[in-house]
Enzyme design. Structure first.
Site, PDB file in Angstrom:
ATOM      1  N   GLU A   5       0.837  -1.191   0.000  1.00 37.62           N
ATOM      2  CA  GLU A   5       0.000   0.000   0.000  1.00 37.62           C
ATOM      3  C   GLU A   5       0.877   1.248   0.000  1.00 37.62           C
ATOM      4  O   GLU A   5       1.844   1.287   0.745  1.00 37.62           O
ATOM      5  CB  GLU A   5      -0.911   0.049   1.241  1.00 37.62           C
ATOM      6  N   GLU A  60      -5.822  -2.355  12.800  1.00 39.02           N
ATOM      7  CA  GLU A  60      -5.601  -3.239  11.648  1.00 39.02           C
ATOM      8  C   GLU A  60      -6.711  -4.285  11.512  1.00 39.02           C
ATOM      9  O   GLU A  60      -7.102  -4.630  10.403  1.00 39.02           O
ATOM     10  CB  GLU A  60      -4.242  -3.932  11.756  1.00 39.02           C
TER      11      GLU A  60
END
Ligand code: ZN
Length: 1033
Positions: free
Chosen positions: A304, A474
């Protein structure tokens, strides 16, 4: 133009400039490619390829017609057409304008029997259009860009502009975003990393489907050498094809003489080699020293936002979701991990082992793919139908238990609260020794920094709070981000704002003893600080976000913390349970696909009983900044006025922004219980509210859950200050912290004098709660640090005397033993860190004594975790202390301790040591380069370091951006910490000069604008306040 909430029509009520921005600046080929196409149900089947080859002049022509020549319907139609990648001149007459959710239904227009008047008008328009086209044709041409026509090209406007590929041939695509004509369905990846030569070989087989007839397949690839490529159409024969590459945009393409037909299934197979990356993204190598001191290597991924393309050629945009099958070949001494459970292991003739992982059971975006080759060990537990594991290097196995416990409990919590079970059979949490971000939510294989995952059992709750925070964030991403993904990076907040919101919401529910409420409050204040600058941006960005730098810059506190703050505000505005109901609707409707911000508001609006959530929330997500609400009162009549809270050195700057503000308030008769809260929605510039004449004072923004600042006027502030002096507990601690925050902010804005600030702070001698105390200390020490960097010795001494006079007794009364409550730990460490940094003897003596006990006992006599940083920082000021801490740093395996030792080492005031530590961390080795932003921010705070560190950043800029991408959060942090304490014209020019010399290496960054603005504001504040401060303190 400035009011845009009254109508229920979606786009129609937006001011024209907003329609243009959002429509014109969105990418022309934004097509939802998710398997589940409900997100964008009736998207017309256009070939966007056609669009890009439009002569530039016709696009200009559209622009040229502009606002005055098109009526509103036309303009909307045109805007939408552009959004769909069509040119106005070329739009298909058969296309139904209502097919796109972006446009209003155009009234039916009959064209079968044109009237004479229409004919005349038609001819007139034709002549006008033709003549404008000719004018544009003969004018010096320019390439149409979304910002207009900034620079002229030497070519004529009718000439097509194609980039040249590496071989010199024309590259058949000229947009940063990929065409939508091809959609990947499945990737079959085989990778063989070599951890000795730091290279890898790979084979990627991409099954794809043709969406629209096209002659080309364009995808991403970066720093990969493609050796062989074959292409197969349907059941046909696989043939070797030539791959063209355009490096600046990290794209490759295969061209075909004839059309690939809509609906055809094709297979592209690519064989390639590449180096394992030496930076922190792509497929990169990381290393650490084991307990014998030997260097161990490993390979891990960080994709990412845009680095999957460095590990395998792919359609590297979040909307191109597909399934993945991964195979990794490794030496027997390592293990391999990927998103999915391992399906089988095969021994190859070479003795190497090939692990094959199950094909992903979900469609996912490329940025969520991950794999690791390392010699890690793990502990595991079954939670519902998921096997949860925590991996680390072998010597840190004992530090994984807390993460496993926390993750297991949170997984159950999220399964319940989101009403959709985590969809994979396993969930790995892996601590990577050298890792840039805090953590990365790869589906089923979450990667962490060691300091964000590993903690000893006997560590303090404050250390554990950090771990729980990251794990909760997360895990929330597995739903928000992974299951439902933003269509493009301009809406990154749909992933990050949600994960941030849920990290607090889940922990406040499941782990109340971690006391996350204070942390969340501080984060909201931080987001406001950034959002009060002109360089800020809307949470949902309608301007261009295409270059890698622009995408990287989206990862900032606006996206994360402001996003989370807006969700908190919405949740506390809606009746109980509706927010969650809306989110469940959103998750159910869009699971497996991609969304834009409006999808979220529409989902919540559908289930919410009260006024349109969309109308309210669009005022918060589509414009930058936040409101200041000013209260003025005449007896029982309270007038509320809103304006943009914009810090500016230029008093004439006004914006006409308005927000739908869910104003909450309490008064002296009922002020701290949640049931006291009353609500009023302020939609206009001003509104009046009735209260009983007997009400003595009002406090707005109950518990500071709203994203706005309140000014009570002289009388209002005086009444509140009197109330607090009489009884501190008349308001909740968060309300007290909110008053302190607001009055400092108003002083920065120039609305209250610094004398008024100090007059509020007078009450704090009776303050014992964490949130208001830490807010007061944070604000005061930031003023102190600013003064400290100026030749204002006497003023600095007086400021110090003021702080110690106010908080000294409380600082001295702190206990240095083991403290159980997190809230007390936070309070104690904030008080003592400031006390010791100001040299308060009581503090430094106690710290020195604790440090000696610790070293004399061979580090067995532990220092309480929340006191470690202050104790180490005091010790690091002496020669022997600094050197012994450095030895401990090299040897310790306790990550939370290690981070605090590093901060202590960086807090030295010895210039030689400062220079040493800066160059050592950049080099990597003893100190991992990942710590550079932390070291820089610590050094910057000190008097000795702040000028050295600026020189260091200037000199090392090119090496820094080799490791940390331009625009990334690390770079934002480095720019901010090195410049935010400058307050003189000389420094302003110096900073401006340096960054403008960088050109494409960083001069365009938003953080540079922010830095310059901050220096100007500091300068302005000094000009306004220095004289008066000298009088008052
Ligand atoms: Zn995140």
């Amino acid at each position: 133009r400035d009011i845009f909430y009254s109508s229920t029509t979606v786009r129609a009520s937006l001011p024209r400039n907003m329609i243009e921005n959002s429509m014109f600046e969105e990418e022309p080929d934004v097509v939802d490619l998710a398997k589940d196409s409900t997100a964008f149900p009736e998207f017309p089947a256009l070939d966007p390829d056609e669009v890009v080859y439009e002569p530039r002049s016709s696009r200009l022509l559209v622009r040229g017609l502009g606002e005055n020549d098109l009526d509103d319907e036309e303009e909307d139609y045109e805007s939408s057409a552009r959004l769909l990648g069509m040119s106005f001149m070329n739009r298909s007459s058969t296309r139904s304008p209502s097919a796109s959710p972006y446009i209003r239904q155009a009234p039916p227009r009959s064209c079968s029997r044109p009237s004479a008047r229409m004919l005349v008008v038609g001819v007139f328009i034709l002549v006008l259009v033709t003549s404008m086209a000719m004018v544009l044709y003969f004018l010096p041409g320019c390439t149409f860009t979304k910002t207009g026509c900034p620079k002229a090209n030497s070519s004529t406007p009718m000439e097509l502009v194609y980039p040249k590929s590496t071989t010199g041939e024309m590259f058949p695509w000229n947009e940063l975003r990929l065409p939508a004509s091809v959609r990947p369905v499945n990737y079959d990846l085989s990778l063989t990393p070599n951890l000795t030569s730091m290279t890898f070989t790979g084979r990627t087989i991409i099954n794809m489907i043709i969406q629209h007839n096209t002659k080309r397949v364009v995808l991403h690839s970066s720093e990969i050498n493609i050796i062989k490529a074959t292409f197969q159409v349907g059941e046909g024969k696989s043939v070797e094809v030539k791959v063209l590459e355009y490096k600046p945009w990290q794209q490759i393409a295969v061209s075909f003489p004839g059309d690939l037909k809509e609906g055809q299934v094709c297979v592209l197979t690519l064989d390639y080699t590449a180096n394992l990356s030496h930076t922190y993204d792509g497929f990169y190598n990381s290393s650490y020293n084991d307990k014998t001191g030997a260097k161990r290597v490993l390979a891990a991924t960080q994709f990412e936002p845009q680095a999957a393309r460095k590990a395998f050629p792919c359609f590297d945009e979040p909307a191109f979701k597909a399934t993945f099958l991964v195979r990794i070949t490794r030496e027997p001494e390592y293990i391999a991990l990927s998103n999915m459970p391992k399906a089988k292991t095969t021994t190859l003739p070479s003795g190497m082992l090939e692990d094959e992982f199950e094909q992903t059971s979900v469609n996912m975006s490329t940025y969520l793919v991950a794999f690791i080759v390392a010699n890690f060990t793990s502990i595991t537990r079954n939670v519902s139908n998921t096997l949860v594991s925590v991996y680390s290097v072998p010597e840190k196995k004992e530090h994984t238990q807390y993460a496993l416990d926390t993750a297991s409990r949170l997984l159950q919590f999220y399964n319940t609260v989101f009403d959709i079970d985590y969809p994979l059979r396993k969930l790995d949490l892996v601590a990577i020794p050298d890792f840039l971000a805090g953590a990365m939510e790869n589906w089923g294989l979450i990667t962490f920094r060691e300091t964000s995952l590993l903690v000893q059992n006997q560590s303090s709750l404050l250390d554990k709070q950090l771990i729980a925070n990251v794990v909760a964030h997360e895990l929330a991403h597995q739903w928000f981000g992974n299951l439902v993904t933003m269509r493009w990076w301009n809406d990154l907040w749909l992933s990050e704002g949600f994960a941030t919101y849920w990290q607090y919401a889940s922990l406040m529910t499941e782990f109340p003893q971690l006391y996350l409420g204070n942390v969340f409050l501080e984060e909201r204040f931080k987001a406001m600080a950034k959002d009060s600058l002109n360089s800020s941006h809307p949470v949902s960005v309608s301007a261009q976000v295409t270059t890698p730098e622009q995408v990287s810059e989206m990862f900032d506190s606006i996206t994360y913390e402001k996003g989370a703050s807006l969700l908190l505000m919405l949740n506390s505005t809606l009746p109980d349970g509706q927010f969650r109901k809306g989110l469940l609707e959103y998750l159910r409707q869009y699971r497996g696909s991609n969304t834009v911000t409006d999808d979220l508001w529409n989902s919540i609006t559908r289930v919410a009983v009260q006024e349109s959530v969309s109308d309210m929330m669009r005022t918060w997500t589509l414009q930058k900044g936040f409101p200041l609400v000013t209260v003025s009162r005449k007896g029982g009549e309270v007038t509320l006025t809103q304006e943009h809270f914009l810090l500016s050195t230029d008093n004439t700057t006004h914006t006409s922004s308005l927000w739908h503000i869910p104003v909450t308030y309490v008064n002296d008769s009922c002020s701290s219980a949640p049931s006291c809260r009353q609500m009023f929605t302020l939609r206009n510039k001003t509104a009046t509210l009735k209260v009983s004449e007997s009400v003595k004072w009002l406090k707005l923004n109950y518990m500071n859950t709203g994203f706005y600042i309140v000014h009570y006027g002289d009388e209002g502030w005086t009444a509140l200050i009197d109330a607090l002096k009489t009884d501190v507990s008349t308001l909740t601690p968060h309300d007290r912290a909110s008053l302190i925050h607001n009055i400092f902010s108003l002083s920065r804005l120039g609305r209250v004098s610094f004398r008024q600030v100090l007059s509020l702070l007078d009450y704090t001698t009776n303050e014992t709660e964490t949130a208001p105390l830490t807010e007061a200390l944070t604000q005061l020490s930031s003023v102190y640090r600013l003064l400290d960097k100026r030749p204002e010795l006497r003023l600095v001494a007086r400021m110090k005397a003021y702080i110690l006079g106010h908080f000294g007794p409380l600082m001295d009364s702190q206990d240095w033993g083991v403290e159980e409550s997190v809230s007390s730990q936070e309070r104690r460490s904030a008080l003592l860190e400031l006390a010791c940094s100001l040299g308060r003897k009581n503090c430094t003596d106690q710290a020195t004594a604790l440090y000696e006990q610790w070293t004399n006992s061979n580090q067995t006599n532990r220092i309480p975790g929340d006191l470690q940083r202050v104790v180490f920082s005091v010790a690091a000021q002496s020669d022997s202390g600094w050197l012994s801490l450095l030895d401990t740093y090299r040897l310790t395996t306790y990550d939370s301790e290690k981070r605090k030792i590093l901060q202590a080492l960086a807090s030295t005031q010895d210039p030689r040591r400062i220079v040493w530590i800066l160059s050592t961390v950049l080099e990597g080795g003893i100190i991992h380069t990942q710590e550079l932003p932390l070291v820089i921010s610590t050094v910057s705070d000190g008097f000795a370091g702040h000028l050295f560190v600026w020189d260091f950043v200037k000199e090392s800029w090119d090496r820094i951006i080799e490791k940390f991408p331009v625009g990334s959060y690390s770079i934002q942090s480095i720019v901010k910490s090195t410049t935010s304490q400058f307050s003189t014209q000389t420094h302003l020019e110096e900073v401006q000069g340096f960054f403008s010399s960088l050109k494409e290496r960083g001069s365009q960054m938003r953080s540079v604008q922010e830095a310059l603005e901050t220096i100007r504001l500091n300068q302005h504040w000094m000009d306004r306040n220095l004289a008066t401060l000298r009088d008052w303190l």
